[in-house]
Design an enzyme around this catalytic site. Structure first.
Site, short mmCIF file in Angstrom:
data_model
loop_
_atom_site.label_atom_id
_atom_site.label_comp_id
_atom_site.label_asym_id
_atom_site.label_seq_id
_atom_site.Cartn_x
_atom_site.Cartn_y
_atom_site.Cartn_z
N ASP A 1 47.88 37.69 69.14
CA ASP A 1 47.28 38.46 68.05
C ASP A 1 48.30 38.45 66.90
O ASP A 1 49.15 39.33 66.82
CB ASP A 1 46.98 39.89 68.53
CG ASP A 1 46.13 40.66 67.53
OD1 ASP A 1 45.90 40.15 66.42
OD2 ASP A 1 45.70 41.79 67.86
N GLN B 1 37.12 49.86 63.23
CA GLN B 1 38.02 48.73 62.97
C GLN B 1 37.25 47.65 62.21
O GLN B 1 36.07 47.41 62.45
CB GLN B 1 38.51 48.23 64.33
CG GLN B 1 38.97 46.83 64.38
CD GLN B 1 40.18 46.65 65.30
OE1 GLN B 1 41.18 47.34 65.19
NE2 GLN B 1 40.08 45.71 66.22
N HIS C 1 36.19 36.17 60.27
CA HIS C 1 36.77 36.29 61.61
C HIS C 1 36.15 35.25 62.56
O HIS C 1 35.46 35.60 63.53
CB HIS C 1 36.48 37.73 62.08
CG HIS C 1 37.17 38.18 63.33
ND1 HIS C 1 37.21 37.45 64.49
CD2 HIS C 1 37.85 39.32 63.59
CE1 HIS C 1 37.87 38.13 65.41
NE2 HIS C 1 38.27 39.27 64.88
N ARG D 1 29.50 40.04 69.21
CA ARG D 1 30.79 39.47 69.69
C ARG D 1 30.71 37.95 69.63
O ARG D 1 29.85 37.33 70.26
CB ARG D 1 31.04 39.94 71.13
CG ARG D 1 32.28 39.35 71.76
CD ARG D 1 33.57 39.83 71.12
NE ARG D 1 33.74 41.27 71.28
CZ ARG D 1 34.67 41.97 70.61
NH1 ARG D 1 35.49 41.37 69.76
NH2 ARG D 1 34.76 43.28 70.78
N ARG E 1 30.40 44.23 58.78
CA ARG E 1 29.92 43.45 59.93
C ARG E 1 28.81 44.14 60.71
O ARG E 1 28.17 43.52 61.56
CB ARG E 1 31.08 43.06 60.85
CG ARG E 1 31.79 44.21 61.53
CD ARG E 1 32.87 43.67 62.48
NE ARG E 1 33.58 44.74 63.14
CZ ARG E 1 34.35 44.57 64.22
NH1 ARG E 1 34.48 43.37 64.75
NH2 ARG E 1 34.98 45.59 64.76
N GLU F 1 41.26 33.08 61.66
CA GLU F 1 40.58 33.89 60.65
C GLU F 1 41.25 33.72 59.28
O GLU F 1 42.47 33.82 59.18
CB GLU F 1 40.65 35.37 61.06
CG GLU F 1 40.19 35.61 62.48
CD GLU F 1 40.58 36.99 63.00
OE1 GLU F 1 40.58 37.96 62.22
OE2 GLU F 1 40.88 37.10 64.20
C1 BG6 Z 1 41.45 40.45 65.44
C2 BG6 Z 1 42.56 41.47 65.48
O1 BG6 Z 1 41.25 40.07 64.11
O2 BG6 Z 1 40.24 41.02 65.94
C3 BG6 Z 1 42.71 42.00 66.92
O3 BG6 Z 1 43.76 40.88 65.03
C4 BG6 Z 1 41.39 42.53 67.43
O4 BG6 Z 1 43.71 43.01 66.94
C5 BG6 Z 1 40.32 41.44 67.29
O5 BG6 Z 1 41.52 42.93 68.78
C6 BG6 Z 1 38.92 41.86 67.75
O6 BG6 Z 1 38.54 43.03 67.12
P1 BG6 Z 1 37.17 43.75 67.45
O7 BG6 Z 1 37.15 45.02 66.66
O8 BG6 Z 1 36.06 42.81 67.04
O9 BG6 Z 1 37.16 43.97 68.94
#
Ligand code: BG6
Length: 309
Positions: A214, A96, A171, A75, A101, A278
């Site tokens: 967002d 997601q 990101h 994170r 990553r 990003e």
């Molecule tokens: C952003 C998205 O790029 O990443 C958000 O637009 C998302 O919707 C955020 O919550 C974090 O994503 P993750 O999967 O790392 O918790």
């Protein structure tokens, strides 16, 4: 593994492979202008500090509660979202932001350039496991060039016979002194899709931050180049210039209070000191035929050395 990597790639006082958090392997890079730390898992940069007259300015936000686990993204820092950004539309149950990553990258090259910059190339290729999730043959190179500025390039090559489309994002979590005193310049007039309200709108003036955000901005222009400034009202010496090349979008994200509390790897008050900006190719993304390549890049620097937007 660390010993072998150092034998093959270390550069005295400049590049060193180390055992980092939770026995993961990271690379520490020092140039005359900056220090960086990059994990092999995810090709994930966790720190970029500008050295200036003996002072250090950290440009990247890293969560103090980050998990450093196999198969889980760190994170904060700069995760690489690939080969899809957000939810995979035709398979929403998959992780997601794709599998890059949380995958272990190989070290391909470490180069000391004649101008003193250091370039590091990390590589991910399809495996039997990746083909179960995403049935294509590919090479993804993440090319870091470190000097006064930080440049990250994602170069995707279709190494198989089947055409594919992919989406992606660099990101980046930037460190800000106080999100309430932060502005993002350079997006005025751009159309954006608000992922929270699901509405498309147009940006009026600079962005200021007083709630969860967002948003996916459509930023492709003729030169495929976009320049942005993270302006820190109370401490402009910590401003950050961010630019991007070959990106159809800029994503702006801050989870604010409630979402921060819902994430186990994110401190409750962490939203006050970070902003994600990003560089991305979202939507239908990029289409590649056999042997074709595409590069997306983001450039980050402390603006006292460069003109700001
Ligand atoms: C952003 C998205 O790029 O990443 C958000 O637009 C998302 O919707 C955020 O919550 C974090 O994503 P993750 O999967 O790392 O918790």
């Amino acid at each position: 593994m660390i010993k072998k990597l150092n034998q093959a790639f270390a550069i005295k006082d400049k590049v060193e492979f180390i055992a980092a958090e939770n026995h993961q392997v990271a690379i520490k890079i020092k140039t005359a202008w900056s220090w960086a730390v990059i994990y092999l898992q995810g090709a994930h940069l966790t720190s970029f500090e500008r050295v200036n007259d003996g002072d250090f300015q950290e440009l990247i936000w890293l969560s103090p509660l980050a998990h450093y686990q196999a198969n889980k993204a760190i994170r904060g820092g700069i995760p690489i979202c690939w080969p899809w950004f957000g939810k995979k539309l035709d398979a929403p149950d998959l992780a997601q932001h794709g599998f890059a990553r949380s995958s272990l990258f190989d070290v391909k090259q470490v180069n000391e350039m004649s101008d003193g910059k250091i370039q590091l190339i990390l590589e991910l290729k399809n495996t039997k496991e990746s083909e179960v999730i995403w049935p294509f043959q590919f090479k993804l190179e993440v090319i870091f060039t470190l000097g006064e500025e930080l440049s990250i390039e994602l170069k995707t090559t279709n190494t198989g016979d089947k055409d594919f489309s992919f989406s992606e994002a660099i990101h980046s979590y930037f460190k800000v002194d106080d999100i309430h005193q932060t502005e993002l310049k350079g997006l005025a007039g751009a159309q954006y899709f608000d992922q929270l309200s699901q509405a498309t709108q147009q940006q009026n003036g600079v962005l200021i931050f007083d709630q969860e955000i967002d948003q996916i901005y459509q930023t492709a222009n003729q030169n495929n180049f976009q320049s942005l400034l993270i302006k820190q009202q109370n401490n402009q010496k910590n401003n950050i210039n961010v630019s991007q090349k070959n990106a159809n979008s800029t994503v702006v994200w801050n989870p604010w209070i409630t979402k921060a509390q819902q994430m186990s790897d994110f401190p409750d008050d962490g939203f006050l000191e970070m902003l994600c900006v990003e560089a991305a190719n979202t939507g239908d993304g990029i289409f590649l035929k056999k042997d074709q390549s595409h590069s997306l890049s983001q450039l980050v620097c402390a603006p006292q050395f460069y003109p700001s937007v």
